[in-house]
Design an enzyme around this catalytic site. Sequence first.
Site, short mmCIF file in Angstrom:
data_model
loop_
_atom_site.label_atom_id
_atom_site.label_comp_id
_atom_site.label_asym_id
_atom_site.label_seq_id
_atom_site.Cartn_x
_atom_site.Cartn_y
_atom_site.Cartn_z
N GLU A 25 0.88 -1.16 0.00
CA GLU A 25 0.00 0.00 0.00
C GLU A 25 0.92 1.22 0.00
OE1 GLU A 25 -2.74 0.26 3.30
OE2 GLU A 25 -3.40 2.25 2.67
N ARG A 48 4.57 -12.45 10.01
CA ARG A 48 5.31 -11.26 9.62
C ARG A 48 6.63 -11.20 10.39
NH1 ARG A 48 1.95 -7.26 9.11
NH2 ARG A 48 3.09 -5.46 9.61
N LYS A 106 4.38 0.98 9.22
CA LYS A 106 4.51 2.25 8.52
C LYS A 106 3.84 3.38 9.30
CE LYS A 106 3.04 0.20 4.82
NZ LYS A 106 2.46 -0.04 3.50
P1 ATP Z 1 2.66 -1.93 7.96
O1 ATP Z 1 2.00 -2.64 9.10
O2 ATP Z 1 4.10 -1.69 8.12
O3 ATP Z 1 1.93 -0.70 7.53
P2 ATP Z 1 1.36 -3.35 5.93
O4 ATP Z 1 1.12 -4.80 6.04
O5 ATP Z 1 0.23 -2.43 6.13
O6 ATP Z 1 2.59 -2.98 6.80
P3 ATP Z 1 1.55 -3.29 3.10
O7 ATP Z 1 2.06 -2.21 2.25
O8 ATP Z 1 0.11 -3.58 3.09
O9 ATP Z 1 2.03 -2.99 4.57
O10 ATP Z 1 2.38 -4.61 2.87
C1 ATP Z 1 2.77 -5.13 1.62
C2 ATP Z 1 3.10 -6.57 1.80
O11 ATP Z 1 4.17 -6.72 2.73
C3 ATP Z 1 1.93 -7.33 2.38
O12 ATP Z 1 1.80 -8.56 1.70
C4 ATP Z 1 2.28 -7.52 3.81
O13 ATP Z 1 1.67 -8.66 4.33
C5 ATP Z 1 3.80 -7.61 3.75
N1 ATP Z 1 4.39 -7.18 5.02
C6 ATP Z 1 4.20 -6.02 5.68
N2 ATP Z 1 4.87 -6.00 6.83
C7 ATP Z 1 5.53 -7.18 6.92
C8 ATP Z 1 6.39 -7.77 7.88
N3 ATP Z 1 6.72 -7.13 9.00
N4 ATP Z 1 6.87 -9.00 7.62
C9 ATP Z 1 6.55 -9.64 6.49
N5 ATP Z 1 5.75 -9.16 5.55
C10 ATP Z 1 5.23 -7.93 5.75
MG MG Z 2 -1.55 -2.46 5.09
#
Ligand code: ATP
Ligand code: MG
Length: 565
Positions: free
Chosen positions: A37, A262, A272
Site C-alpha cells: 500500500e 510477519r 509504517k
Molecule cells: P505496515 O504494518 O508496516 O503498515 P502493511 O502490512 O500495512 O505494513 P503493506 O504495504 O500492506 O504494509 O504490505 C505489503 C506486503 O508486505 C503485504 O503482503 C504484507 O503482508 C507484507 N508485510 C508487511 N509487513 C511485513 C512484515 N513485517 N513481515 C513480512 N511481511 C510484511
Molecule cells: Mg496495510
Amino acid sequence: MNQSEPSSSTDFVRTIINEDMSTDKYGGRVHTRFPPEPNGYLHIGHAKSICLNFGVAAEYGGISNVRFDDTNPSKEETEYVESILEDVHWLGFDWDDRLFYASDYFDQLYEYAVQLIKNGKAYVCDLSSAEIRTYRGTLTEPGKNSPYRDRSVEENLDLFESMRAGEFPDGLRTLRARIDMASPNITMRDPVLYRIMNVPHHRTGDEWVIYPTYDFTHCLSDSIEGITHSLCTLEFENNRPLYDWVLDQLQVFHPQQIEFARLNLSYTVLSKRKLLQLVEAGIVDGWDDPRMPTLSGLRRRGYTPQAIRDFCYHIGVSKTNSIIDIALLEHFIRKDLNQRAPRVLGVLRPLRVVITNYPEGQVEELEAINNPEDETMGTRKVPFSSVLYIEQDDFREVPPPKYRRLIPGREVRLRYGYFITCVDFIKDEKTGEIVELHCTYDPETRGGNAPDGRKVKATLHWVSAAHAIEVETRLYDRLFLANNPDDVEEGLDFKSNLNPNSIEILKGCFVEQSLAEASPGRTYQFERQGYFCVDPIASQNGKLVFNRTISLRDSWAKIAKKNPI
Ligand code: ATP
Ligand code: MG
C-alpha cells in the site's frame, strides 16, 4: 539481479506449492505478487515479503508482479510509490512489465460489485459505521441483520449507482456483502465492500467518490492478474474465507491465499504508521534516516541488498509470530561487508603523536592490505611521517587492568608501520586532558616485525597528520531501548521506549588520504572501528560524512555458539 537464492529447506509455503504442482492445479504455473500500500516507505519486514514472493516464483520458474494496493486515497502519495519501486529494484528484484495498480481495476471492480448485487449477494446499507459495529456482534454473540439487508435488487442497483454518482455525503451509505451475520468469523458478518469517500486519489483524481475496501479489491486484483499463490501475513487468516467467498460468488479465477508470520525485529518497530509518526514528529531525520528500519534508511546506513536477502532467506517463513533478534540482521551485514569492504585507516577521536626520532619532513609510503579476506583486492600505499594521529582511547597515562595498548614507556605496533614507544606526553594545563604524545620509533621494525623477535601486545591504527583528510562520522545505536518497543505501560506508547542516545556525531575525525575520492554510498572498514558508509546526502561540497553501518563485534556469533541455529 539475483532472484533465486535457494531456500534452505522446504517450508509450508513450498509444500503447498509442490502439491499444487503435482496436482496441476494451476497448470504448472507459479505467479506471485508483492502488494504494497503506498502509504509509507518499505521496511525490512517488507523485504521478507519481497524475497519470499520473488524468491518462490523464481525457484519454480514463475514470475512475480508488483501491485500497488491503492484503495485508501486519504493516506497515499506518489512519493511513496516512487520510493517503493526504487527499493524493490535496489533489493535486487525486477517486475519487468508487470507493474500494476489496484486503482487500474476500479471500473472492473465496480462491475463485479454490480454483479454481486444482481445475484442478491450484496446490498446498500444505510447504517452508520458506528451502527454497523454495534450490529456486528462480538466473538461470543452473533450479529444482527441490518434493516436494509432485504432491499430489492433494483433498489440496490439504483442506490449503488447514486453512490457512484456522488449523490451522498461521505459515510452515509455503504455497499455490503450479504453473507451471514451469525458467522463465527466476524469478518464474514456482511463486510463492507465499498465506502463513500469524497477524496481525490493519487492516480484516478476525482473520478471516483466511492472506493472498494481491501477485502473486496485484493482477491479480485489477484484473480484479474492470474496470481496463483497469494502470500500474505498471518493477520489475514480470518479474511481468507472472505477472499474465497468473493471469488466463488463471481466464479472467477481463484488464487490460493497462504498466510505466513510477519517479521518482527527486536529493538525495532515495523509499522509504517508508527514510522510515519517518527518522521512527522521530527524524531528522526526523514524516512531514510540511517536509524530507521526502512530499506532507504538501511541503504543510507550502508546495508547491502545481499545482506538483507541473506537474512530474509535465513529466517525463512513460519506460521507462528516471533521476534527475531536484531543481532542476526547485524550478523549478515558484517558477514557481507567483511568480504566486500576495503580496509582503511581512520581515527575517530584523534590524539596527536610526534615521532621524535623520525626525520622531520620525511614521508614514506607503507604498503597496506586492502582486504585480507580477498587477495584480489590488492594493496595500497599509506603515507607515514613524523606527526601522526592515533585514537585517544589507545593511550592511557594510568592504565586500567589488562590494558594492552600504549602507556608511558610501553612499545606497541602501528599497523603496516613500525614499533613505537611512548617516551613523554603533554597535558592541557587547564583541563588535564592529554593533547600530545612523544614517541620514538624503531627503524628496524618496518612492516610490523622486530628482527630480534620481540613481541608487542597491541597494534594501533593511525593516520599521518599532514596527509589525512578531516571528516565527520556518525555513530548509531538502536533507536529503541526495549526489546519490544510496543511493550509499554498503560497511557504510554512505543515512543516512550526511544533511545535518547541513538546518534553520536563526531567532527574532526581523520581518515587516510586514499578516501579523498570516496564516492557516496561506498562502504569501508575502518580498521578496529567498524564499517562506514559515505552518506550520500550529508556529504557535499567536499565535505565527507561517514555513517557507521555497524561495529565489528558480532554479538550474534556468541549467541549462536550457545544456541546453534
Ligand atoms: P505496515 O504494518 O508496516 O503498515 P502493511 O502490512 O500495512 O505494513 P503493506 O504495504 O500492506 O504494509 O504490505 C505489503 C506486503 O508486505 C503485504 O503482503 C504484507 O503482508 C507484507 N508485510 C508487511 N509487513 C511485513 C512484515 N513485517 N513481515 C513480512 N511481511 C510484511
Ligand atoms: Mg496495510
